[in-house]
Design an enzyme around this catalytic site. Structure first.
Site, PDB file in Angstrom:
ATOM      1  N   SER A  61       0.876  -1.186   0.000  1.00 47.44           N
ATOM      2  CA  SER A  61       0.000   0.000   0.000  1.00 47.44           C
ATOM      3  C   SER A  61       0.906   1.226   0.000  1.00 47.44           C
ATOM      4  CB  SER A  61      -0.928  -0.011   1.212  1.00 47.44           C
ATOM      5  OG  SER A  61      -0.219   0.099   2.412  1.00 47.44           O
ATOM      6  N   HIS A 177      -2.895  -6.189   2.683  1.00 48.50           N
ATOM      7  CA  HIS A 177      -2.004  -7.253   3.163  1.00 48.50           C
ATOM      8  C   HIS A 177      -2.720  -8.590   3.342  1.00 48.50           C
ATOM      9  CE1 HIS A 177       0.665  -3.911   5.041  1.00 48.50           C
ATOM     10  NE2 HIS A 177       0.706  -3.926   3.719  1.00 48.50           N
ATOM     11  N   GLU A 187      -4.216  -2.857   9.296  1.00 48.79           N
ATOM     12  CA  GLU A 187      -3.485  -3.431  10.436  1.00 48.79           C
ATOM     13  C   GLU A 187      -4.206  -3.124  11.739  1.00 48.79           C
ATOM     14  OE1 GLU A 187       0.467  -1.780  10.405  1.00 48.79           O
ATOM     15  OE2 GLU A 187       0.639  -2.078   8.240  1.00 48.79           O
ATOM     16  N   GLU A 227       2.178  -9.558   6.998  1.00 58.85           N
ATOM     17  CA  GLU A 227       3.003  -9.106   8.122  1.00 58.85           C
ATOM     18  C   GLU A 227       2.897 -10.032   9.325  1.00 58.85           C
ATOM     19  OE1 GLU A 227       2.321  -4.904   8.772  1.00 58.85           O
ATOM     20  OE2 GLU A 227       3.285  -4.416   6.872  1.00 58.85           O
ATOM     21  N   ASP A 264      -3.603   0.754  11.658  1.00 56.14           N
ATOM     22  CA  ASP A 264      -3.176   1.451  10.442  1.00 56.14           C
ATOM     23  C   ASP A 264      -4.343   1.310   9.476  1.00 56.14           C
ATOM     24  OD1 ASP A 264      -2.141   2.553   8.204  1.00 56.14           O
ATOM     25  OD2 ASP A 264      -0.470   1.144   7.971  1.00 56.14           O
ATOM     26  N   GLU A 309      -3.060   5.367  12.542  1.00 59.68           N
ATOM     27  CA  GLU A 309      -2.144   5.666  11.427  1.00 59.68           C
ATOM     28  C   GLU A 309      -2.946   5.804  10.140  1.00 59.68           C
ATOM     29  OE1 GLU A 309       0.937   2.711  11.029  1.00 59.68           O
ATOM     30  OE2 GLU A 309       1.299   3.220   8.935  1.00 59.68           O
ATOM     31  N   ASP A 336       1.683   8.202   7.583  1.00 60.58           N
ATOM     32  CA  ASP A 336       2.573   7.281   6.856  1.00 60.58           C
ATOM     33  C   ASP A 336       2.552   7.698   5.383  1.00 60.58           C
ATOM     34  OD1 ASP A 336       3.907   5.205   5.646  1.00 60.58           O
ATOM     35  OD2 ASP A 336       2.416   3.676   6.070  1.00 60.58           O
ATOM     36  N   LYS A 361      10.067   5.053   7.133  1.00 64.68           N
ATOM     37  CA  LYS A 361      10.400   3.872   6.329  1.00 64.68           C
ATOM     38  C   LYS A 361      11.515   4.284   5.378  1.00 64.68           C
ATOM     39  CE  LYS A 361       5.671   2.002   6.054  1.00 64.68           C
ATOM     40  NZ  LYS A 361       4.433   2.087   5.236  1.00 64.68           N
ATOM     41  N   HIS A 389       8.858  -1.333   9.288  1.00 62.58           N
ATOM     42  CA  HIS A 389       9.162  -2.276   8.195  1.00 62.58           C
ATOM     43  C   HIS A 389       8.221  -1.999   7.025  1.00 62.58           C
ATOM     44  CE1 HIS A 389       5.727  -5.189   9.524  1.00 62.58           C
ATOM     45  NE2 HIS A 389       5.368  -3.928   9.564  1.00 62.58           N
ATOM     46  N   LYS A 412       7.307  -0.712  14.354  1.00 66.19           N
ATOM     47  CA  LYS A 412       6.252  -1.538  13.776  1.00 66.19           C
ATOM     48  C   LYS A 412       6.926  -2.567  12.906  1.00 66.19           C
ATOM     49  CE  LYS A 412       3.243   0.014  10.891  1.00 66.19           C
ATOM     50  NZ  LYS A 412       2.109   0.520  10.101  1.00 66.19           N
TER      51      LYS A 412
HETATM   52  P1  PGA Z   1       3.166  -1.392   3.076  1.00 63.88           P
HETATM   53  O1  PGA Z   1       2.313  -1.334   4.411  1.00 63.88           O
HETATM   54  O2  PGA Z   1       4.547  -1.773   3.438  1.00 63.88           O
HETATM   55  O3  PGA Z   1       2.452  -2.428   2.269  1.00 63.88           O
HETATM   56  O4  PGA Z   1       3.076  -0.029   2.464  1.00 63.88           O
HETATM   57  C1  PGA Z   1       2.813  -0.890   5.616  1.00 63.88           C
HETATM   58  C2  PGA Z   1       2.097   0.322   6.090  1.00 63.88           C
HETATM   59  O5  PGA Z   1       1.223   0.876   5.393  1.00 63.88           O
HETATM   60  O6  PGA Z   1       2.397   0.792   7.184  1.00 63.88           O
HETATM   61 ZN    ZN Z   2       0.891   2.539   7.057  1.00 60.95          ZN
END
Ligand code: PGA
Ligand code: ZN
Length: 438
Positions: A61, A177, A187, A227, A264, A309, A336, A361, A389, A412
């Site tokens: 995503s 996911h 999440e 995840e 999230d 998030e 994010d 990230k 991650h 995370k």
């Molecule tokens: P992604 O998801 O690594 O698939 O982008 C993680 C997140 O959105 O926090």
């Molecule tokens: Zn996110």
């Protein structure tokens, strides 16, 4: 709000008596597979006979403001997802530009790669190519200085490592996911409270196991998503929060005392930009972007949802503003996709008061130096840091050291399940021992 400006990240002097980092003499990049079975790049860098390697993660995503992951688009290999071009860029253009530079001259190495690419989103050489070199070089420098990576990063960027971050354990997966769940929210995570890192990880893991039993007892699947969280086909997003709360209580812990919950939402994935609405299909509810905070408030009151998030979509500025205004005192409003670890996006967020926490990230921006500039600016403006991650990872544990090294408040790294997630948690257990032994 005014931005507390913090220009370039200054390097700190490394402890005296340590050998200085050698010069880069050799590089090798190769295609390896990530946890979704897609190719990713792994780069090894040498300074004489000392070497270090790093591989890069990949998101599902992804935010539209992220740096670009260069793929071959050769449909005959891995459905077009090969990264041989990125490998070639590392061994060719990038190596030519950085060979002979000292491994600990991170800013210079990163800047050369940024200039060589020349595009904001690093689409020429590929952010994956650039990041693999950036991270491998940092690790090489730590090796040359005979330091643990977290220790090297802390010294270099001016931190003292004492308390490790709180793990946010993503134990129910949905959204991109785990599409089969039908859950809109990506999440659902546990926030263990109190104690040191290892105790929080233990408590969260105990609840994870009870959650598994509870899901099975009610006839739901306990297969896991990208995840490592369970991916049950639940009737609603709310049902996931209820399962988490029940599992916390059944394990013998108390909500509020021992655990809060987090989510999230990854709302960019289901925001209807034309209509300005969010449709939570699993709950059969539709919210205007000016109303969505009301639902989060209910969840905060009912389920102790204290970290939200991407509660709004990446460019729904009106929604973010309201959300932070209405809930930012009680909860963490985390950007994010909103920020993409990009300092320009963060500055916009600070001036417009959009959030109070940021996901970091490394592959969203593509170099360690730029990541650090964003971290420093966020910290200077009292934003909480959540080092994260991606949904596709390798067993590279660089981000565990980075989370500890920069004093992130949270990290995370998925559920306590799947090797690529455990690689990070186990490295943090090791770091905790190393820090305690000092
Ligand atoms: P992604 O998801 O690594 O698939 O982008 C993680 C997140 O959105 O926090
Ligand atoms: Zn996110």
């Amino acid at each position: 709000m005014n931005i507390e400006m913090l220009p370039k990240v200054a390097s700190q002097a490394l402890p005296s008596g340590k050998v200085s980092a050698g010069k880069i003499t050799k590089i090798h990049a190769m295609e390896v597979l990530d946890s979704r079975g897609n190719p990713t790049i792994q780069t090894t860098v040498w300074a004489g006979d000392i070497s270090a390697k790093a591989s890069v993660p990949s998101g599902a995503s992804t935010g539209s403001h992220e740096a670009l992951e260069l793929r071959d688009n050769d449909k005959k290999r891995y459905g077009g997802k090969g990264v041989l071009k990125a490998c070639k860029n590392v061994e060719g253009k990038i190596f030519q530009a950085i060979k002979g530079l000292k491994a600990d001259d991170q800013e210079k190495i990163d800047q050369i790669m940024i200039d060589l690419d020349g595009r904001d989103n690093k689409s020429k050489l590929g952010a994956n190519a650039i990041l693999s070199v950036s991270l491998a070089t940092a690790r090489l420098a730590a090796n040359c200085h005979k330091m643990e990576l977290f220790e090297y990063l802390a010294h270099k960027y001016g931190y003292m490592v004492k308390d490790l971050p709180t793990p946010l354990l993503n134990v129910i997966n949905g959204g991109a996911h785990a599409r089969s769940t039908g859950l809109d929210i990506q999440e659902f995570f546990l926030i263990p409270l109190g104690g040191k890192f290892s105790e929080k990880l233990r408590k969260g893991t105990e609840v994870y196991h009870v959650l598994q039993k509870n899901l099975l007892a009610k006839g739901y699947s306990t297969a896991v998503g990208d995840e490592g969280g369970f991916a049950p086909k639940l009737p609603s997003n709310e049902a996931a929060f209820t399962f988490l709360r029940e599992a916390v209580l059944a394990t013998g812990y108390k909500m509020d005392n021992d655990f809060h919950l987090g989510a999230d939402v990854a709302a960019s994935e289901f925001f209807d930009i034309k209509k300005g609405v969010y449709e939570f299909k699993a709950d059969k509810k539709v919210f205007k972007s000016t109303q969505i905070y009301k639902m989060y408030r209910q969840w905060y009151e009912k389920y102790h949802l204290s970290i939200i998030e991407d509660g709004c979509a990446e460019d729904d500025i009106v929604g973010w503003k309201l959300l932070n205004q209405e809930l930012g005192r009680e909860t963490l409003i985390v950007g994010d996709d909103l920020f993409c670890t990009n300092i320009k996006r963060l500055k916009m967020g600070i001036t417009q008061n959009l959030a109070n926490a940021i996901i970091i990230k490394v592959n969203q921006i593509g170099t360690l130096s730029e990541t650090m500039e964003t971290v420093k600016l966020a910290q200077k403006n009292n934003y909480k840091i959540i080092l994260s991650h991606r949904s596709a990872e390798t067993c590279d544990d660089f981000i565990a050291d980075l989370a500890a090294g920069v004093n992130a408040e949270y990290l995370k790294m998925g559920a306590p399940c799947r090797g690529e997630r455990l690689a990070k948690y186990n490295r943090l257990l090791e770091i905790e021992e190393l820090v305690n032994a000092k």
